[in-house]
Design a protein around this motif. Structure first.
Motif, PDB file in Angstrom:
ATOM      1  N   VAL A 134      49.610  35.665  48.170  1.00 24.81           N
ATOM      2  CA  VAL A 134      48.689  35.456  49.291  1.00 24.81           C
ATOM      3  C   VAL A 134      47.302  35.985  48.948  1.00 24.81           C
ATOM      4  O   VAL A 134      46.283  35.350  49.254  1.00 24.81           O
ATOM      5  CB  VAL A 134      49.219  36.136  50.564  1.00 24.81           C
ATOM      6  CG1 VAL A 134      48.204  36.035  51.699  1.00 24.81           C
ATOM      7  CG2 VAL A 134      50.533  35.507  50.994  1.00 24.81           C
ATOM      8  N   PHE A 135      47.243  37.149  48.311  1.00 23.08           N
ATOM      9  CA  PHE A 135      45.944  37.694  47.919  1.00 23.08           C
ATOM     10  C   PHE A 135      45.228  36.742  46.962  1.00 23.08           C
ATOM     11  O   PHE A 135      44.037  36.454  47.122  1.00 23.08           O
ATOM     12  CB  PHE A 135      46.131  39.057  47.251  1.00 23.08           C
ATOM     13  CG  PHE A 135      44.849  39.639  46.714  1.00 23.08           C
ATOM     14  CD1 PHE A 135      43.817  39.980  47.563  1.00 23.08           C
ATOM     15  CD2 PHE A 135      44.677  39.820  45.354  1.00 23.08           C
ATOM     16  CE1 PHE A 135      42.625  40.506  47.073  1.00 23.08           C
ATOM     17  CE2 PHE A 135      43.492  40.338  44.844  1.00 23.08           C
ATOM     18  CZ  PHE A 135      42.467  40.683  45.713  1.00 23.08           C
ATOM     19  N   THR A 136      45.953  36.219  45.981  1.00 26.78           N
ATOM     20  CA  THR A 136      45.336  35.297  45.029  1.00 26.78           C
ATOM     21  C   THR A 136      44.923  34.006  45.720  1.00 26.78           C
ATOM     22  O   THR A 136      43.865  33.438  45.413  1.00 26.78           O
ATOM     23  CB  THR A 136      46.299  35.012  43.869  1.00 26.78           C
ATOM     24  OG1 THR A 136      46.830  36.247  43.371  1.00 26.78           O
ATOM     25  CG2 THR A 136      45.580  34.308  42.725  1.00 26.78           C
ATOM     26  N   ASN A 189      41.867  39.681  39.008  1.00 24.45           N
ATOM     27  CA  ASN A 189      42.971  38.748  39.192  1.00 24.45           C
ATOM     28  C   ASN A 189      42.980  37.679  38.109  1.00 24.45           C
ATOM     29  O   ASN A 189      44.020  37.393  37.502  1.00 24.45           O
ATOM     30  CB  ASN A 189      42.869  38.108  40.581  1.00 24.45           C
ATOM     31  CG  ASN A 189      44.180  37.534  41.052  1.00 24.45           C
ATOM     32  OD1 ASN A 189      44.722  36.637  40.425  1.00 24.45           O
ATOM     33  ND2 ASN A 189      44.691  38.044  42.163  1.00 24.45           N
ATOM     34  N   THR A 190      41.832  37.076  37.838  1.00 16.94           N
ATOM     35  CA  THR A 190      41.777  36.053  36.787  1.00 16.94           C
ATOM     36  C   THR A 190      41.839  36.682  35.399  1.00 16.94           C
ATOM     37  O   THR A 190      42.271  36.027  34.446  1.00 16.94           O
ATOM     38  CB  THR A 190      40.496  35.209  36.923  1.00 16.94           C
ATOM     39  OG1 THR A 190      39.368  36.074  37.097  1.00 16.94           O
ATOM     40  CG2 THR A 190      40.580  34.276  38.111  1.00 16.94           C
ATOM     41  N   VAL A 194      50.086  32.020  40.020  1.00 16.38           N
ATOM     42  CA  VAL A 194      49.586  31.292  38.845  1.00 16.38           C
ATOM     43  C   VAL A 194      48.851  30.024  39.284  1.00 16.38           C
ATOM     44  O   VAL A 194      47.775  29.702  38.761  1.00 16.38           O
ATOM     45  CB  VAL A 194      50.740  30.963  37.872  1.00 16.38           C
ATOM     46  CG1 VAL A 194      50.333  29.871  36.890  1.00 16.38           C
ATOM     47  CG2 VAL A 194      51.153  32.221  37.112  1.00 16.38           C
ATOM     48  N   ILE A 195      49.410  29.307  40.249  1.00 16.15           N
ATOM     49  CA  ILE A 195      48.740  28.095  40.736  1.00 16.15           C
ATOM     50  C   ILE A 195      47.393  28.454  41.347  1.00 16.15           C
ATOM     51  O   ILE A 195      46.365  27.810  41.061  1.00 16.15           O
ATOM     52  CB  ILE A 195      49.623  27.365  41.767  1.00 16.15           C
ATOM     53  CG1 ILE A 195      50.901  26.841  41.111  1.00 16.15           C
ATOM     54  CG2 ILE A 195      48.850  26.209  42.417  1.00 16.15           C
ATOM     55  CD1 ILE A 195      51.933  26.307  42.097  1.00 16.15           C
ATOM     56  N   ALA A 196      47.369  29.479  42.197  1.00 16.20           N
ATOM     57  CA  ALA A 196      46.116  29.879  42.841  1.00 16.20           C
ATOM     58  C   ALA A 196      45.081  30.326  41.817  1.00 16.20           C
ATOM     59  O   ALA A 196      43.885  30.041  41.944  1.00 16.20           O
ATOM     60  CB  ALA A 196      46.391  31.000  43.847  1.00 16.20           C
ATOM     61  N   LEU A 213      38.741  39.711  53.096  1.00 19.75           N
ATOM     62  CA  LEU A 213      39.493  40.839  52.538  1.00 19.75           C
ATOM     63  C   LEU A 213      39.586  42.003  53.514  1.00 19.75           C
ATOM     64  O   LEU A 213      40.328  42.950  53.269  1.00 19.75           O
ATOM     65  CB  LEU A 213      38.887  41.280  51.211  1.00 19.75           C
ATOM     66  CG  LEU A 213      39.472  40.538  49.985  1.00 19.75           C
ATOM     67  CD1 LEU A 213      39.169  39.048  50.037  1.00 19.75           C
ATOM     68  CD2 LEU A 213      38.974  41.131  48.690  1.00 19.75           C
ATOM     69  N   ALA A 214      38.862  41.934  54.633  1.00 20.99           N
ATOM     70  CA  ALA A 214      39.051  42.925  55.697  1.00 20.99           C
ATOM     71  C   ALA A 214      40.094  42.450  56.702  1.00 20.99           C
ATOM     72  O   ALA A 214      40.878  43.242  57.219  1.00 20.99           O
ATOM     73  CB  ALA A 214      37.728  43.196  56.409  1.00 20.99           C
ATOM     74  N   SER A 215      40.113  41.149  56.981  1.00 21.21           N
ATOM     75  CA  SER A 215      41.026  40.626  58.005  1.00 21.21           C
ATOM     76  C   SER A 215      42.408  40.292  57.442  1.00 21.21           C
ATOM     77  O   SER A 215      43.408  40.345  58.161  1.00 21.21           O
ATOM     78  CB  SER A 215      40.429  39.368  58.655  1.00 21.21           C
ATOM     79  OG  SER A 215      40.279  38.329  57.699  1.00 21.21           O
ATOM     80  N   GLY A 216      42.492  39.971  56.155  1.00 23.44           N
ATOM     81  CA  GLY A 216      43.743  39.472  55.596  1.00 23.44           C
ATOM     82  C   GLY A 216      44.858  40.487  55.495  1.00 23.44           C
ATOM     83  O   GLY A 216      46.039  40.116  55.480  1.00 23.44           O
TER      84      GLY A 216
END
Length: 413
Positions: A253-255, A392-393, A345-347, A97-100
């Motif tokens: 992408v985050f999920t 997120n969930t 939704v898939i993630a 979460l720092a590099s993304g």
């Protein structure tokens, strides 16, 4: 995959390949397993591990090549996170979460901003989408005040990417008025307030505080939500770098990044379950090695199969995101809000499936002595439970509804 042809700062290893980067994550897993407790105690991974990640090139994965990065894609990113989480879930969360967020900066901000914040490739940015900061317009830009919680990855971040509300905006108008900003570390302070949660204690999810933090105009995008950027007309990053990786939407992408950490954490739990099978006997007569017992074989096999299914869905979903970016860059049907919701939704389902697999197939049969405080499996259970109850969930059901509305053409208002 096309890449920028402009000259600039070369990455440390110009010929590094995605597979080599992934293999480096695999090779670090034993060190990560060994350092889990230490990372949790510190609330983030060690300076030595930080150097190992830097040397490996993980932080440069999404940074454009002209600024010293590798300009790799989302499928590479999720595979790196998966392998790191197979060593330590908290560390993968902190690093990932720092590099993304270099991906969003490289996609949505202009050339001047990118040149200044990326520099020669030393860039890491924690990020939170909630607009808990108030921004006041100044002569040369904006002044920020407020506190942002849950800034995962912030201990080693050089910048912070977040959302702010302009001063005086009524709450009912907030959605359309948000500012997306990137702030250098000099403009905020990290608070010492992380480490007392059930899990992810080593994820470096501290709060930060802005006290008259000053940002120039070009570090702020007005009326922009990081989780709903319209890319139908392209992006500054696509124009600048010529690479489809920089013309995608970001919520999916985050999920996917969280799902990758969950899948890696699930395999981490499976690895420890196998260790217990190979070293312990069944609790009831006949006392035989667990590895020879049909029930333990069945429990292991069920978890293995379900985690492999989740991994397959993860990798295919990451490929789908890349295909949507490619289609948009080539002038086809743009990457839409519906596409993004489908990817998300898939993630999200992957995340739920991993948690249910670990909880139902592994945790219930691994044995109470294996989950004493400080043991590997106990820590994994806590970490994965925190992942499973992430915001997120928590939005799983409302986002089912949103996907249906977009697909069926229903007015959400």
């Amino acid at each position: 995959m096309s890449t920028s042809s402009a000259t600039g700062t070369a990455p440390p290893e110009p010929d590094l390949t995605p597979n080599q980067l992934i293999q480096r994550a695999v090779e670090l897993r034993p060190r990560l397993v060994e350092a889990q407790a230490e990372a949790e105690e510190r609330t983030y991974y060690s300076p030595e591990m930080h150097k190992a990640f830097d040397d490996a090139g993980f932080y440069r994965l999404f940074i454009p090549r002209r600024y010293g990065g590798y300009e790799f894609d989302v499928p590479t990113f999720v595979r790196v996170l998966l392998e790191l989480a197979r060593g330590c879930v908290s560390t993968a969360w902190c690093m990932g979460l720092a590099s993304g967020h270099a991906l969003q900066v490289g996609s949505y901000f202009g050339e001047r901003t990118q040149r200044e914040v990326f520099g020669e490739g030393d860039f890491r940015a924690a990020s939170v989408a909630s607009p808990s900061v108030i921004a006041k317009r100044s002569t040369n830009g904006w002044v920020l005040n407020g506190t942002v919680g849950y800034c995962s990855g912030v201990p080693y971040s050089t910048h912070f990417m977040g959302q702010a509300l302009p001063e005086g905006v009524p709450p009912d108008e907030a959605e359309g008025q948000m500012l997306l900003y990137v702030a250098p570390r000099s403009e905020w302070t990290m608070l010492d307030d992380w480490g007392d949660t059930l899990g992810l204690r080593g994820s470096g999810s501290h709060s930060i505080r802005f006290t008259d933090g000053r940002l120039p105009r070009h570090y702020v995008l007005e009326r922009t939500s990081m989780v709903d950027v319209d890319v139908s007309d392209g992006t500054p990053g696509l124009t600048l770098h010529g690479n489809p990786v920089y013309c995608g939407r970001s919520l999916g992408v985050f999920t996917l990044s969280l799902a990758a950490i969950m899948v890696g954490g699930g395999y981490n739990a499976l690895d420890e379950y196998e260790n217990q099978m190979r070293t312990r006997k069944t609790p009831l007569p006949p006392m035989v090695p667990r590895i020879e017992d049909g029930d333990f074989q069945r429990w292991y096999g069920a978890a293995f199969g379900k985690l492999a299914t989740a991994e397959a869905a993860l990798l295919r979903c990451a490929d789908e995101h890349a295909e949507l970016c490619e289609r948009t860059a080539n002038g086809g049907e743009p990457y839409s809000a519906e596409d993004e919701q489908r990817v998300g939704v898939i993630a999200r389902e992957i995340m739920v499936q991993v948690w249910e697999t670990v909880e139902q197939d592994l945790f219930r049969s691994v044995g109470a002595s294996t989950i004493r405080a400080g043991t590997r499996f106990e820590r994994l259970y806590r970490d994965l439970s925190m992942c499973a109850c992430h915001r997120n969930t928590a939005y799983r059901d409302p986002l089912y509804r949103r996907l249906a509305q977009l697909h069926l053409g229903i007015d959400a208002s």
